[in-house]
Design an enzyme around this catalytic site. Sequence first.
Site, PDB file in Angstrom:
ATOM      1  CB  CYS A  75       1.672  -9.286  -4.351  1.00  0.00           C
ATOM      2  SG  CYS A  75       2.732  -8.053  -3.596  1.00  0.00           S
ATOM      3  CG  HIS A 114      -0.449  -5.249  -5.140  1.00  0.00           C
ATOM      4  ND1 HIS A 114      -0.256  -6.574  -4.380  1.00  0.00           N
ATOM      5  CD2 HIS A 114      -1.257  -5.435  -6.061  1.00  0.00           C
ATOM      6  CE1 HIS A 114      -1.126  -7.437  -5.203  1.00  0.00           C
ATOM      7  NE2 HIS A 114      -1.955  -6.810  -6.155  1.00  0.00           N
ATOM      8  CG  ASP A 129      -3.687  -9.737  -7.645  1.00  0.00           C
ATOM      9  OD1 ASP A 129      -2.871 -10.291  -7.116  1.00  0.00           O
ATOM     10  OD2 ASP A 129      -3.689  -8.436  -7.278  1.00  0.00           O
TER      11      ASP A 129
END
Length: 277
Positions: A75, A114, A129
């Site tokens: 991420c 995250h 995302d």
Amino acid sequence: MSQDSPSLTHSRLYLQRLGYDTPPAPTLETLMQLQLRHVSTFAFESLSTLLQVPVPIDLASVEQKVLLDGRGGYCYELNQLFLALLQELGFTARGITGRVVMGGPPDALTARAHRLSLVTLQGERYITDVGFGGMVPTSPLRLDDHAPQATTHEPYRLTLNEGSYTLWAQVGGEWRGLYVFDLQLQSHFDYEMGNWYVSTHPASPFLGQLKVALIGPGLRRTLHNANYAVHHLGRDSEKRKICDVDELLALLQEVFGLRLPEHPQLRPRLSQLLTDT
């Protein structure tokens, strides 16, 4: 342009990899296509943390790794790269962070580790995302709509409780919490601290582990150490254990599209994973 994402050096190459000859307009349709194409093109992968080598997250390093070296990332890399592209295309977007709760209680107070992005389009807010592994959303989600939202894969929904949002996915008829996030402004220090935890902390689920994922039409491909699975929409998953290092190396290259790093410990580490799993 937001401070947390400087300008891309290789934006033309990035767009070409996503199937664009010219920069698309900053519309919702573009955002939807960019997200789906990104998660179908660039693998989520943790080869660096498997090898326990540094994971730099400055944009130049991420561009080199993903766009030039043929790798993927997690991420802090993939959503950093994607945000820079969105901003370069003219989207109003910034980074935010959250806590992964997948596999545990949805109210667990886990590490803030995250990264994702908040996009505002014509007064409506969306989260996008491209760096959440096997359960990454394949479409942007309306932040202020708490009804189930269709994506190109599973339905997702968002709930809000005392300023914190929880992202849920419907898997096998059951709603599963994935991560909890808020809208706090983030600086590069916040990302560096989260990335340091993910890539070096002994309690990190990534350290010394192999996690790989890539989206396909109507399916998700995942690899966790020696366990490979193809999860189909609407029918049973195919699962098998990889027992041979050469088979695992071929899988990483041919199925997940990765150019493997030249590291003397890659083969021994993968062999050890197969032995331990």
